[in-house]
Design a protein around this motif. Structure first.
Motif: not given
Length: 294
Positions: A15-25, A27-28, A30-40
């Motif tokens: 099931a996780w194989l089908f979720l990987i494309p969505a999770l990558v999108f 994380i790339t 949504n999650v990463f920009p949010l973390l980057r915002t907090f760091i900056m």
């Protein structure tokens, strides 16, 4: 049989194989920009050689009068636009749902603004609100009212923005409310008619309770969208925030800090404060709406 009912998709590695494309999108983008915002937000305004400055950026933003005005304007915008747009959308959706002649045409017409660029619509509204040759002043002049400098008078800039905001919110609300109205079982209304219930009684006893989940969804999404308003301000006032920043909003403040003034740390600090404020408001709003629905 017991194993069949105990099956859970998240425990299946495939099931996780089908979720990987969505999770990558997610994380790339949504999650990463949010973390980057907090760091900056806790670093200096330099991009090449940022230094850790702890809470200095937050201190500056919280003391900045322009940020206070931006939050105040955004709150005023949200408080007026969300309920007014919801009421107007409900009235229009109820009329279209009555299967009047040409209902499909009106439904398509009301949905068109949702597909149109907010910048393009803003340019049109800029001409409509023009103090010298705008259509709105022309119509008001027919009844000896005005003319008003909607775009040049700082006292009228927020009113103009709110009118534009209400109009631009209608399309999405109407379509969602229409889908909710059409999902209500018609037999409820037939039984109500049999017992002599009036139209208003049917609305408050059948229609509104059935639409509570949709109204809750629209209220939360519209409120969040209202606090993120930027395109309407930019297009309506030609890249500015009204006369003397009279219509500056929270996101416009963040944009100016980051892209215009190149104060990256302060811009991200403002973004974090807006994120926290929105999170608290959303939690509070959900709790209130849950109580009302119960």
């Amino acid at each position: 049989m017991k194993k069949l009912f105990a099956y859970r998709a998240e425990k299946n590695p495939k099931a996780w194989l089908f979720l990987i494309p969505a999770l990558v999108f997610i994380i790339t983008f949504n999650v990463f920009p949010l973390l980057r915002t907090f760091i900056m937000s806790v670093r200096s305004n330099s991009i090449l050689n940022p230094e850790f400055v702890a809470l200095e950026n937050f201190s500056f933003v919280l003391k900045d009068p322009l940020f206070h005005r931006a939050l105040k304007n955004t709150a005023i915008y949200a408080v007026f636009v969300v309920p007014v747009a919801m009421i107007i959308s409900m009235l229009i959706a109820l009329v279209i749902n009555k299967e009047i002649k040409g209902a499909k045409f009106f439904e398509s017409t009301f949905f068109i603004p949702y597909l149109t660029s907010i910048i393009a619509i803003g340019i049109v509204f800029r001409y409509l609100f023009n103090g010298h040759y705008g259509l709105i002043n022309y119509i008001l002049g027919l009844i000896n009212i005005g003319p008003f400098e909607f775009l040049e008078n700082p006292k009228l800039n927020m009113t103009t923005l709110i009118i534009f905001g209400v109009w631009s919110s209608l399309a999405f609300n109407i379509i969602i409310l229409l889908s909710g109205l059409r999902s209500i079982d018609k037999s409820f209304y037939k039984v109500a008619d049999m017992f002599g219930a009036s139209s208003m009684e049917q609305f408050w006893k059948i229609t509104m309770p059935s639409l509570i989940p949709i109204i809750t969804f629209l209220s939360i999404t519209n409120f969040i969208s209202a606090f993120k308003v930027y395109g309407q301000v930019y297009s309506l006032f030609n890249g500015k925030a009204g006369v003397g920043n009279s219509a500056v909003t929270a996101v416009f403040y963040i944009f100016n800090k980051f892209y215009v003034e190149n104060r990256y740390g302060q811009g991200m600090a403002a973004a974090v404060l807006l994120f926290i404020f929105l999170l608290l408001i959303t939690i509070l709003q959900r709790a209130i709406l849950k109580k009302v629905s119960e």
